[in-house]
Design a protein around this motif. Structure first.
Motif, PDB file in Angstrom:
ATOM      1  N   SER A  61      14.288   4.706   1.895  1.00  0.00           N
ATOM      2  CA  SER A  61      14.320   3.445   2.638  1.00  0.00           C
ATOM      3  C   SER A  61      14.952   2.328   1.819  1.00  0.00           C
ATOM      4  O   SER A  61      15.789   1.567   2.316  1.00  0.00           O
ATOM      5  CB  SER A  61      12.899   3.044   3.057  1.00  0.00           C
ATOM      6  OG  SER A  61      12.345   3.991   3.927  1.00  0.00           O
ATOM      7  N   TYR A  62      14.545   2.216   0.561  1.00  0.00           N
ATOM      8  CA  TYR A  62      15.060   1.139  -0.275  1.00  0.00           C
ATOM      9  C   TYR A  62      16.552   1.307  -0.513  1.00  0.00           C
ATOM     10  O   TYR A  62      17.329   0.352  -0.367  1.00  0.00           O
ATOM     11  CB  TYR A  62      14.301   1.110  -1.601  1.00  0.00           C
ATOM     12  CG  TYR A  62      14.603  -0.105  -2.452  1.00  0.00           C
ATOM     13  CD1 TYR A  62      14.201  -1.377  -2.039  1.00  0.00           C
ATOM     14  CD2 TYR A  62      15.287   0.021  -3.654  1.00  0.00           C
ATOM     15  CE1 TYR A  62      14.465  -2.495  -2.817  1.00  0.00           C
ATOM     16  CE2 TYR A  62      15.558  -1.095  -4.441  1.00  0.00           C
ATOM     17  CZ  TYR A  62      15.146  -2.354  -4.009  1.00  0.00           C
ATOM     18  OH  TYR A  62      15.419  -3.458  -4.773  1.00  0.00           O
ATOM     19  N   ARG A  63      16.972   2.519  -0.867  1.00  0.00           N
ATOM     20  CA  ARG A  63      18.403   2.766  -1.075  1.00  0.00           C
ATOM     21  C   ARG A  63      19.211   2.466   0.188  1.00  0.00           C
ATOM     22  O   ARG A  63      20.256   1.798   0.144  1.00  0.00           O
ATOM     23  CB  ARG A  63      18.633   4.223  -1.492  1.00  0.00           C
ATOM     24  CG  ARG A  63      18.228   4.576  -2.909  1.00  0.00           C
ATOM     25  CD  ARG A  63      18.614   6.018  -3.216  1.00  0.00           C
ATOM     26  NE  ARG A  63      18.130   6.476  -4.505  1.00  0.00           N
ATOM     27  CZ  ARG A  63      18.740   6.264  -5.669  1.00  0.00           C
ATOM     28  NH1 ARG A  63      19.866   5.577  -5.705  1.00  0.00           N
ATOM     29  NH2 ARG A  63      18.231   6.746  -6.785  1.00  0.00           N
ATOM     30  N   ALA A  64      18.735   2.988   1.320  1.00  0.00           N
ATOM     31  CA  ALA A  64      19.465   2.805   2.575  1.00  0.00           C
ATOM     32  C   ALA A  64      19.536   1.335   2.971  1.00  0.00           C
ATOM     33  O   ALA A  64      20.575   0.854   3.449  1.00  0.00           O
ATOM     34  CB  ALA A  64      18.810   3.622   3.682  1.00  0.00           C
ATOM     35  N   SER A  65      18.444   0.607   2.768  1.00  0.00           N
ATOM     36  CA  SER A  65      18.436  -0.808   3.144  1.00  0.00           C
ATOM     37  C   SER A  65      19.382  -1.629   2.288  1.00  0.00           C
ATOM     38  O   SER A  65      20.052  -2.544   2.783  1.00  0.00           O
ATOM     39  CB  SER A  65      17.013  -1.363   3.049  1.00  0.00           C
ATOM     40  OG  SER A  65      16.555  -1.417   1.704  1.00  0.00           O
ATOM     41  N   GLY A  90       0.784  -1.222   0.000  1.00  0.00           N
ATOM     42  CA  GLY A  90       0.000   0.000   0.000  1.00  0.00           C
ATOM     43  C   GLY A  90       0.816   1.273   0.000  1.00  0.00           C
ATOM     44  O   GLY A  90       0.254   2.374  -0.034  1.00  0.00           O
ATOM     45  N   ALA A  91       2.134   1.151   0.031  1.00  0.00           N
ATOM     46  CA  ALA A  91       3.014   2.320   0.031  1.00  0.00           C
ATOM     47  C   ALA A  91       3.889   2.297  -1.218  1.00  0.00           C
ATOM     48  O   ALA A  91       3.896   1.340  -1.978  1.00  0.00           O
ATOM     49  CB  ALA A  91       3.882   2.342   1.287  1.00  0.00           C
ATOM     50  N   ARG A  92       4.634   3.379  -1.420  1.00  0.00           N
ATOM     51  CA  ARG A  92       5.559   3.461  -2.538  1.00  0.00           C
ATOM     52  C   ARG A  92       6.913   3.925  -2.008  1.00  0.00           C
ATOM     53  O   ARG A  92       6.996   4.492  -0.905  1.00  0.00           O
ATOM     54  CB  ARG A  92       5.050   4.463  -3.577  1.00  0.00           C
ATOM     55  CG  ARG A  92       5.067   5.909  -3.061  1.00  0.00           C
ATOM     56  CD  ARG A  92       4.639   6.897  -4.125  1.00  0.00           C
ATOM     57  NE  ARG A  92       4.806   8.281  -3.657  1.00  0.00           N
ATOM     58  CZ  ARG A  92       4.492   9.350  -4.369  1.00  0.00           C
ATOM     59  NH1 ARG A  92       3.975   9.203  -5.577  1.00  0.00           N
ATOM     60  NH2 ARG A  92       4.674  10.561  -3.870  1.00  0.00           N
ATOM     61  N   PRO A  93       7.982   3.712  -2.761  1.00  0.00           N
ATOM     62  CA  PRO A  93       9.270   4.264  -2.346  1.00  0.00           C
ATOM     63  C   PRO A  93       9.176   5.793  -2.233  1.00  0.00           C
ATOM     64  O   PRO A  93       8.554   6.442  -3.078  1.00  0.00           O
ATOM     65  CB  PRO A  93      10.215   3.848  -3.478  1.00  0.00           C
ATOM     66  CG  PRO A  93       9.570   2.670  -4.109  1.00  0.00           C
ATOM     67  CD  PRO A  93       8.102   2.930  -4.009  1.00  0.00           C
ATOM     68  N   GLU A  94       9.769   6.343  -1.192  1.00  0.00           N
ATOM     69  CA  GLU A  94       9.662   7.778  -0.952  1.00  0.00           C
ATOM     70  C   GLU A  94      10.315   8.585  -2.080  1.00  0.00           C
ATOM     71  O   GLU A  94      11.420   8.284  -2.510  1.00  0.00           O
ATOM     72  CB  GLU A  94      10.344   8.170   0.370  1.00  0.00           C
ATOM     73  CG  GLU A  94       9.950   7.328   1.549  1.00  0.00           C
ATOM     74  CD  GLU A  94      10.907   6.187   1.797  1.00  0.00           C
ATOM     75  OE1 GLU A  94      10.965   5.707   2.929  1.00  0.00           O
ATOM     76  OE2 GLU A  94      11.594   5.769   0.836  1.00  0.00           O
TER      77      GLU A  94
END
Length: 232
Positions: A148-152, A83-87
């Motif tokens: 979030s995706y990049r950092a993870s 339900g969310a998207r990458p920021e």
């Protein structure tokens, strides 16, 4: 050269463990390894209850396995919570969503790598491949966003690099690397804009081809689907 054997007598060279086996890339990796003659053990949240948010589930499933495995692949991942998207901006950062992505993409692989020293053969060549992503590269980041995706994925890369140093001390033939599979046509990338998406089977073949060509002295590095080093 001594060949490690499992409890049932099979050698480590033809045994593979795939985490995230129910996903598009994971399932394709299982199929490709089976075609190569590997005895494949595939584990996933869907089929086996491995939940990176519940460390005990990882421990129980992996402690139940008997090694050695000549290849361990971590093919699980999360682009954004349901339900969310990458920021796209700093204003979109949400603590709980960021924590969920970090758990799936960085903490989860770390929980799996905890078991690698026991599951890998002590002698001869072995491989551990963790699928991360080029967007986790700090040096290659020119567009911003996707915090979030990049950092993870950057965290996962650091975990892989650090694990490679430790594992090399006791398993000199082990190759532990981070892998960028390219943009693969799966449910994961359904809404991901890309000029070209490759089929999961093609991506799996590419990744296994890259691993075939690497030597233990290249452990701890980050490679893309074509075997080219990716900057940290």
């Amino acid at each position: 050269m001594t060949t490690d054997r499992s409890d049932d007598g099979t050698t480590s060279h033809n045994r593979a463990l795939v985490i995230g086996a129910s996903g598009g890339i994971g399932a394709a990796l299982c199929a490709a390894l089976s075609e190569r003659g590997y005895d494949v053990t595939g584990l996933s949240r869907t089929a086996d209850g491995i939940d990176f948010a519940e460390p005990a589930s990882v421990t129980s499933r992996l402690e139940a396995l008997s090694g050695p495995f000549g290849m361990i692949l971590v093919a699980s991942g999360l682009l954004a919570p349901e339900g969310a998207r990458p920021e796209k901006s700093l204003a979109e950062i949400d603590v709980s969503r960021m924590a969920e992505v970090m758990t799936a993409n960085a903490i989860g692989p770390a929980l799996v790598l905890r078991h690698a020293p026991r599951l890998l053969p002590r002698n001869g060549r072995s491989v551990v491949g963790v699928l991360t992503a080029r967007v986790g590269s700090i040096g290659d980041n020119r567009l911003g966003g996707w915090y979030s995706y990049r950092a993870s994925k950057a965290a996962a890369n650091q975990i892989v690099h650090t694990a490679a140093i430790e594992i090399a001390r006791t398993h000199p033939g082990a190759l532990v690397v981070a892998l960028h599979p390219g943009t693969v046509a799966t449910e994961f990338t359904r809404d991901y804009p890309a000029h070209r998406k490759v089929a999961p089977a093609e991506a799996a073949g590419n990744l296994l081809g890259v691993l075939d060509g690497l030597e233990p002295q290249q452990t701890g590095q980050f490679f893309d689907w074509a075997g080219k080093p990716v900057p940290w």
